[in-house]
Enzyme design. Structure first.
Site: not given
Ligand code: SRM
Ligand code: SF4
Length: 536
Positions: A69, A183-184, A454, A459-460
């Site tokens: 990333r 956290r993030k 998903g 994240c979506g």
């Molecule tokens: Fe996300 C975790 C993908 C935007 C909330 N997110 C993950 C992980 C790293 C989980 C993992 O290890 O597999 C995903 C990686 C999957 C992969 O292989 O791509 C993942 N998040 C994404 C992305 C790529 C989705 C996308 O297709 O665009 C986005 C990457 C953004 C970036 O460039 O940094 C992405 N994630 C978001 C957003 C949207 C936003 O920021 O507007 C959210 C909700 C907003 C927020 O964070 O408040 C989001 N992601 C999460 C969470 C839940 C956080 C929490 O507080 O519980 C997780 C799980 C975690 O962090 O424990 C997570």
């Molecule tokens: Fe769940 Fe984020 Fe993975 Fe999508 S990218 S399946 S919302 S953790």
């Protein structure tokens, strides 16, 4: 002093324990060693967690093929940088691809750990960084995607976003001051009138607002005078976030800052969060949980203390008074004779060849600059009127359209089961197939924003969509099948607010018909046959 330092070790969760044992950023100096060891021999905590401090994610779904990333401040990169990213994924053949993310960013796939030293050298040479982009760090900082191009913009966010990133990441080299947050943490700056960054879903966001009744002499002093000068700045929002446990829109900090004060305020808020954020339970560690515990007034007072001065109160209203634009198509820039074009990238997925082609069109028709949107699309700016005509005939536009269908246009999807081990369902391919079917059957009078995610991590961003689809396990004929919970009512731009869950556990195999009904009943879609008859 951090909460980690004061909490007894036994009550720390496993993440806090491993962070206390060795800071995540320490992995940066071990990359050569790890590359020569290989992913199977390296320490598991380093592999599964600490590598995320340099933006490298172990993928249990595709072991040995890592995701990387990046950081793309304000979603902007150059054609040279895009070519470097393309070369990286090209090396991995069918395993290599890239995704534009919902934070105006790029993720690369297929990465082999033995190549990391070489890849980081390539990044360094063109000013790219992936540092601190995962785990308990600050995510990519979003800014207005048409900053500096838009005649109606209130503030060009580009430099400010870069300054914040430079401060927080030590110019992309990594910054131990902010490498162990509870956290993030998400930061966004809106510069236009349409809130194109979804300010309301960030832990810390800045929205344009004019403040009256302050004189130059008090700017920075914290006191308010009675002059009637109107000064530009930002109202500050805090605590917005989505998680599986809880989703909240950001709330006002009741503070207004000038652009010059934004970097210092980011630092102050992050220091307060770093040192006081809740670390015992990771489900309750995001900033909003601390604000709940303290109340917004105490939180504001602590931020003021870190800042070393009082904050001015928020301006009574902000300047977000437009519906949100999607930037797909051709638009005039504020600069005479220049245009920007917004290309639709289906669910944000790119392959090496696409990335080379995007770099080519940015060079040939524009100024070599490429931008991304939080809707996972691309903007090419600075295209002269004379070149625009030729660009419109470029074969790349058959793949990345300037005028996609009403559902395709606004489709957003997270990674889903193809690469993400949290996923409960496959998303990107299913999303594309489903809207193709619906567009073939229905006609629309306006775009409908459908977001797929998903799993409940969101994240979506299904909560910002007209129709949000969140992966879940459903039951059909007594069997467990892939399904979705349906969210509706998300509003973006002016008066943004989050949607809520309206139907639970719809099996994906029945979803087509359910969506068809929703589109007809709630969004004025018409079956093609009917639309044809009524127009005769
Ligand atoms: Fe996300 C975790 C993908 C935007 C909330 N997110 C993950 C992980 C790293 C989980 C993992 O290890 O597999 C995903 C990686 C999957 C992969 O292989 O791509 C993942 N998040 C994404 C992305 C790529 C989705 C996308 O297709 O665009 C986005 C990457 C953004 C970036 O460039 O940094 C992405 N994630 C978001 C957003 C949207 C936003 O920021 O507007 C959210 C909700 C907003 C927020 O964070 O408040 C989001 N992601 C999460 C969470 C839940 C956080 C929490 O507080 O519980 C997780 C799980 C975690 O962090 O424990 C997570
Ligand atoms: Fe769940 Fe984020 Fe993975 Fe999508 S990218 S399946 S919302 S953790």
């Amino acid at each position: 002093m951090t909460d980690t330092a004061t909490t007894p070790k036994a009550s720390l969760n496993k993440f806090e324990k491993f962070k206390a044992e060795k800071d995540g950023l320490a992995i940066k100096s071990e990359i050569e060693k790890i590359a020569s060891l290989g992913w199977e021999a390296m320490d598991e905590t380093d592999r599964d967690h600490r590598l995320k401090w340099v933006g490298v994610f172990f993928r249990p779904v595709t072991p040995g093929k890592f995701m990387m990333r990046m950081r793309m401040p304000n979603g902007i990169l150059t054609s040279d940088q895009m070519r470097v990213l393309a070369e990286v994924v090209q090396r991995y053949g069918d395993d290599g691809n890239a995704d534009i993310t919902t934070r105006q960013n790029i993720q690369l796939r297929g990465i082999r750990i033995e190549d990391l030293p070489h890849i980081f050298n390539k990044f360094h040479a063109v000013g790219l960084t992936s540092v601190q982009s995962g785990m308990d760090n600050i995510r990519n900082i979003t800014g207005d995607p048409i900053a500096g191009l838009d005649a109606d913009e209130l503030y060009d966010t580009r430099e400010l976003v870069q300054q914040i990133q430079d401060m927080l990441t030590n110019k992309g080299e990594g910054n131990r001051e902010f490498s162990n947050l509870p956290r993030k943490f998400n930061i966004a700056i809106a510069g236009g009138r349409d809130n194109s960054v979804h300010a309301e879903i960030n832990d810390l966001a800045f929205v344009p607002a004019f403040k009256e009744g302050i004189g130059d002499w008090v700017l920075g002093g914290g006191e308010e005078s009675s002059t009637h000068q109107k000064v530009f700045g930002f109202n500050v929002l805090v605590g917005g976030f989505f998680s599986a446990k809880r989703c909240e829109a950001a709330i006002p900090l009741n503070a207004w800052v000038t652009a010059e004060e934004v970097v210092a305020l980011c630092r102050a808020v992050l220091e307060v969060y770093r040192d006081n954020g809740l670390r015992a339970n990771r489900l309750k560690s995001r900033l909003m949980w601390l604000i709940d515990e303290w109340g917004i007034d105490k939180f504001r007072a602590e931020v003021e203390q870190r800042l070393g001065k009082s904050l001015l109160y928020a301006a009574p209203k902000d300047e977000i008074d437009w519906e949100k634009r999607d930037h797909i198509g051709v638009y005039k820039q504020k600069q005479e004779g220049l245009n920007y074009v917004g290309l639709h990238i289906p669910v944000g997925r790119l392959y090496a060849e696409d990335m080379f082609e995007l770099a080519r069109i940015a060079d040939v028709y524009g100024s070599g600059e490429i931008r991304m949107t939080v809707e996972q699309n691309i903007i090419i700016p600075n295209i002269t009127d004379s070149r625009l005509k030729t660009l419109l005939t470029d074969p790349l536009l058959e793949r990345f359209s300037l005028d996609p269908g009403a559902l395709t246009r606004s489709l957003v999807s997270c990674t889903g089961a193809q690469f993400c081990n949290f996923a409960l369902i496959e998303t990107k391919n299913r999303a594309l197939e489903m809207i193709k079917g619906l567009e073939a059957e229905l006609t629309f009078t306006r775009p409908v924003r459908i977001h797929w995610t998903g799993c409940p991590n969101s994240c979506g961003q299904p909560q910002v969509a007209d129709i949000g689809l969140m992966g879940t396990k459903a039951r059909k004929n007594g069997k467990a099948v892939e399904g979705v919970d349906i969210y509706m009512g998300g509003k973006v731009g002016k008066d943004a607010h989050l949607g809520s869950c309206v139907q639970k556990g719809i099996p994906c195999e029945d979803l087509h018909l359910v969506l068809r009904d929703l589109l007809i009943t709630n969004f004025g879609a018409k079956p093609r046959q009917e639309a044809l008859v009524s127009s005769q």
